[in-house]
Design a protein around this motif. Structure first.
Motif, PDB file in Angstrom:
ATOM      1  N   VAL A 153       0.868  -1.180   0.000  1.00 27.38           N
ATOM      2  CA  VAL A 153       0.000   0.000   0.000  1.00 27.38           C
ATOM      3  C   VAL A 153       0.900   1.224   0.000  1.00 27.38           C
ATOM      4  N   THR A 154       0.706   2.110  -0.971  1.00 27.80           N
ATOM      5  CA  THR A 154       1.598   3.257  -1.113  1.00 27.80           C
ATOM      6  C   THR A 154       0.821   4.503  -1.493  1.00 27.80           C
ATOM      7  N   ILE A 155       1.372   5.657  -1.145  1.00 37.37           N
ATOM      8  CA  ILE A 155       0.870   6.912  -1.700  1.00 37.37           C
ATOM      9  C   ILE A 155       1.360   6.978  -3.139  1.00 37.37           C
ATOM     10  N   ALA A 156       0.468   7.319  -4.059  1.00 35.39           N
ATOM     11  CA  ALA A 156       0.766   7.184  -5.482  1.00 35.39           C
ATOM     12  C   ALA A 156       1.748   8.219  -5.993  1.00 35.39           C
ATOM     13  N   SER A 157       1.558   9.480  -5.647  1.00 36.41           N
ATOM     14  CA  SER A 157       2.340  10.582  -6.210  1.00 36.41           C
ATOM     15  C   SER A 157       2.355  10.454  -7.735  1.00 36.41           C
ATOM     16  N   SER A 197       7.853  -7.585 -17.503  1.00 39.70           N
ATOM     17  CA  SER A 197       7.310  -7.790 -16.156  1.00 39.70           C
ATOM     18  C   SER A 197       6.276  -6.731 -15.808  1.00 39.70           C
ATOM     19  N   VAL A 198       6.559  -5.484 -16.148  1.00 36.88           N
ATOM     20  CA  VAL A 198       5.627  -4.398 -15.866  1.00 36.88           C
ATOM     21  C   VAL A 198       4.314  -4.612 -16.611  1.00 36.88           C
ATOM     22  N   VAL A 199       4.404  -4.934 -17.891  1.00 40.05           N
ATOM     23  CA  VAL A 199       3.197  -5.137 -18.705  1.00 40.05           C
ATOM     24  C   VAL A 199       2.391  -6.335 -18.197  1.00 40.05           C
ATOM     25  N   ASN A 200       3.061  -7.416 -17.885  1.00 35.89           N
ATOM     26  CA  ASN A 200       2.369  -8.633 -17.468  1.00 35.89           C
ATOM     27  C   ASN A 200       1.734  -8.504 -16.079  1.00 35.89           C
ATOM     28  N   ARG A 201       2.257  -7.586 -15.260  1.00 39.25           N
ATOM     29  CA  ARG A 201       1.782  -7.471 -13.876  1.00 39.25           C
ATOM     30  C   ARG A 201       0.987  -6.198 -13.614  1.00 39.25           C
ATOM     31  N   VAL A 202       0.772  -5.370 -14.626  1.00 39.07           N
ATOM     32  CA  VAL A 202       0.183  -4.056 -14.387  1.00 39.07           C
ATOM     33  C   VAL A 202      -1.215  -4.143 -13.776  1.00 39.07           C
ATOM     34  N   ASP A 203      -1.935  -5.215 -14.029  1.00 38.49           N
ATOM     35  CA  ASP A 203      -3.282  -5.340 -13.467  1.00 38.49           C
ATOM     36  C   ASP A 203      -3.264  -5.618 -11.963  1.00 38.49           C
ATOM     37  N   ARG A 204      -2.084  -5.807 -11.398  1.00 35.26           N
ATOM     38  CA  ARG A 204      -1.990  -5.975  -9.952  1.00 35.26           C
ATOM     39  C   ARG A 204      -2.082  -4.639  -9.215  1.00 35.26           C
ATOM     40  N   ILE A 205      -1.999  -3.524  -9.944  1.00 35.45           N
ATOM     41  CA  ILE A 205      -2.073  -2.200  -9.323  1.00 35.45           C
ATOM     42  C   ILE A 205      -3.515  -1.715  -9.300  1.00 35.45           C
ATOM     43  N   ALA A 206      -3.963  -1.307  -8.118  1.00 36.78           N
ATOM     44  CA  ALA A 206      -5.253  -0.619  -7.967  1.00 36.78           C
ATOM     45  C   ALA A 206      -4.957   0.815  -7.580  1.00 36.78           C
ATOM     46  N   LEU A 207      -5.380   1.741  -8.425  1.00 41.79           N
ATOM     47  CA  LEU A 207      -5.126   3.166  -8.200  1.00 41.79           C
ATOM     48  C   LEU A 207      -6.405   3.804  -7.681  1.00 41.79           C
ATOM     49  N   MET A 208      -6.309   4.509  -6.542  1.00 39.78           N
ATOM     50  CA  MET A 208      -7.517   4.999  -5.887  1.00 39.78           C
ATOM     51  C   MET A 208      -7.364   6.448  -5.470  1.00 39.78           C
ATOM     52  N   HIS A 220      -2.429  13.664  -9.911  1.00 40.90           N
ATOM     53  CA  HIS A 220      -1.589  12.480  -9.770  1.00 40.90           C
ATOM     54  C   HIS A 220      -2.358  11.211 -10.138  1.00 40.90           C
ATOM     55  N   ILE A 221      -3.635  11.163  -9.788  1.00 41.38           N
ATOM     56  CA  ILE A 221      -4.454  10.017 -10.184  1.00 41.38           C
ATOM     57  C   ILE A 221      -4.564   9.962 -11.700  1.00 41.38           C
ATOM     58  N   ALA A 222      -4.747  11.112 -12.342  1.00 38.62           N
ATOM     59  CA  ALA A 222      -4.828  11.149 -13.805  1.00 38.62           C
ATOM     60  C   ALA A 222      -3.518  10.692 -14.440  1.00 38.62           C
ATOM     61  N   LEU A 223      -2.387  11.087 -13.858  1.00 35.97           N
ATOM     62  CA  LEU A 223      -1.097  10.660 -14.398  1.00 35.97           C
ATOM     63  C   LEU A 223      -0.898   9.161 -14.193  1.00 35.97           C
ATOM     64  N   GLY A 224      -1.241   8.664 -13.008  1.00 33.89           N
ATOM     65  CA  GLY A 224      -1.122   7.232 -12.768  1.00 33.89           C
ATOM     66  C   GLY A 224      -2.012   6.413 -13.681  1.00 33.89           C
ATOM     67  N   THR A 225      -3.231   6.882 -13.888  1.00 28.31           N
ATOM     68  CA  THR A 225      -4.151   6.184 -14.793  1.00 28.31           C
ATOM     69  C   THR A 225      -3.601   6.152 -16.207  1.00 28.31           C
ATOM     70  N   LEU A 226      -3.012   7.252 -16.641  1.00 27.50           N
ATOM     71  CA  LEU A 226      -2.397   7.319 -17.968  1.00 27.50           C
ATOM     72  C   LEU A 226      -1.269   6.297 -18.090  1.00 27.50           C
ATOM     73  N   LYS A 227      -0.446   6.179 -17.051  1.00 28.36           N
ATOM     74  CA  LYS A 227       0.676   5.244 -17.089  1.00 28.36           C
ATOM     75  C   LYS A 227       0.192   3.793 -17.119  1.00 28.36           C
ATOM     76  N   VAL A 261      -2.768   5.095  -3.502  1.00 26.24           N
ATOM     77  CA  VAL A 261      -3.814   6.076  -3.218  1.00 26.24           C
ATOM     78  C   VAL A 261      -3.229   7.479  -3.235  1.00 26.24           C
ATOM     79  N   ASP A 262      -4.063   8.450  -3.575  1.00 32.03           N
ATOM     80  CA  ASP A 262      -3.613   9.843  -3.574  1.00 32.03           C
ATOM     81  C   ASP A 262      -4.836  10.749  -3.521  1.00 32.03           C
TER      82      ASP A 262
END
Length: 406
Positions: A61-65, A292-303, A90-97, A84-85
């Motif tokens: 669990v991390t602050i997104a920044s 690894s990033v592409v295959n695991r990206v669905d493990r991230i929940a951005l909130m 920052h949420i918009a940038l994380g969602t874009l990534k 979370v953020d």
């Protein structure tokens, strides 16, 4: 940022009466913090992953920044990451990534978009590959305009790392240095650590002795661009002049790590990442980690959430790695107690908490009830080691706590 979100950010940062001098500074910082602050996060993810000792069953669990580190943590193969953020930019940038990792066709396009981040080809990539896969609020943010009328997505055609509060601060620092006859980019021409130190001591360090620089850096508002609120300013300056503290931190950034291994130095002195196959990059942008990033990206929940409030919704013993960035420097004792209460409630055996502070000392003792803090063991020696290894060099301390055995 919506009015509701701006009020939440202001509430998180307000420690003094609104009409007091300190309270007015806190309100001004909350206003400055309402948009994009960090196009790149300034905590070293390599140090984070070493300290967190992530294993395949971990829930981080991390602050997104800026979202960089959450993506970089995927290279350590955790089971899940919740980022979370409160800042909607920052949420918009994380969602874009996240969408880019899922839908851009290859590593070259991913690196061009977020690494070089200064190509008109990125605008075409956004339209073709990313835009169809992002939600309406994210689309509205990136296709909207900033305070001077530029479309925000256009930043990826003209150098997005130069935008945001931090990007503008670094740009202003470069301008101030050039007004004193110094081009910070010269440091990037060094070939050895010895040359890095020579250039720093000859060209960069004397700028901090100039009267204008000393006066400017003594003003708390001058460091809002570093994401440093008034409460953190006091902790960072201590009993000395802020110019001296900043010079010491910049010296570590410029001199303690080889430029071939420190992308933070490239951002600070060049306002970009280096180029070429051996250029230093955040882990999530490195070619060897792309699959690894592409295959695991669905493990991230951005909130979009307050961290304490989000933890309060989770089951007991459901997480085991917590990354708090430097957010605790801003918090009151009551806020700290509420946060650590929820961390302790949701922590599994062996859980770890990692955070940074503007000053060198651990700020937890005496500020959190003993009944909570006594459940955790501070790793003093390891924390000193991680502080020394942190390539971003902006923080005085990197601190690690591990949940004690029951």
């Amino acid at each position: 940022m919506t009015g509701k979100t701006q009020k939440a950010v202001a509430a998180a940062m307000q420690r003094h009466g609104q009409l007091s001098k300190q309270g007015l500074l806190e309100r001004a910082f909350a206003w400055a913090f309402r948009g994009l602050v960090y196009a790149q996060i300034w905590e070293d993810p390599v140090v984070d992953m070493a300290a967190l000792a992530i294993t395949p069953d971990c829930h981080v669990v991390t602050i997104a920044s800026g979202g960089c580190n959450a993506l970089s943590y995927l290279t350590a193969n955790p089971d899940a990451i919740t980022a979370v953020d409160l800042n909607t930019a920052h949420i918009a940038l994380g969602t874009l990534k996240l969408a880019a990792a899922r839908h851009l066709p290859d590593h070259a396009s991913f690196l061009r978009f977020f690494g070089h981040a200064a190509s008109r080809d990125n605008l075409d990539a956004y339209q073709r590959h990313i835009r169809p896969h992002i939600d309406e609020p994210t689309r509205r943010y990136w296709e909207g305009r900033d305070l001077i009328g530029r479309r925000r997505i256009g930043g990826f055609a003209h150098g997005v790392h130069k935008r945001g509060l931090l990007g503008r601060f670094i740009g202003a620092a470069h301008l101030l240095a050039r007004l004193h006859g110094v081009d910070p980019r010269l440091l990037l021409e060094a070939q050895t650590l010895e040359e890095q130190r020579i250039i720093f001591e000859r060209d960069v360090a004397p700028v901090f002795d100039r009267g204008l620089v000393k006066w400017l850096t003594d003003q708390p508002a001058s460091l809002f661009g570093l994401g440093i609120p008034p409460a953190q300013f006091d902790a960072l300056a201590g009993d000395g002049r802020m110019a001296d503290v900043l010079r010491q931190r910049l010296e570590k950034l410029a001199c303690d790590f080889d430029l071939t291994d420190n992308y933070f130095a490239w951002q600070a002195f060049g306002r970009r990442y280096g180029e070429g196959p051996s250029a230093p990059l955040p882990p999530y942008l490195q070619a060897r980690h792309y699959a690894s990033v592409v295959n695991r990206v669905d493990r991230i929940a951005l909130m979009h959430a307050n961290l304490t409030d989000h933890l309060a919704t989770l089951p007991v013993a459901s997480c085991d790695r917590y990354v708090l960035l430097d957010a605790q420097d801003w918090m009151t004792d009551a806020q700290l107690a509420a946060l650590w209460t929820q961390i302790t409630r949701t922590a599994r055996p062996g859980s770890r908490i990692l955070f940074r502070t503007a000053g060198e000392a651990d700020i937890m003792p005496g500020r959190i009830p003993d009944a909570i803090l006594s459940r955790w063991c501070y790793q003093a020696e390891a924390s000193r080691g991680f502080t020394a290894q942190d390539r971003s060099a902006i923080y005085g301390g990197v601190h690690l706590y591990i949940l004690a055995e029951a």
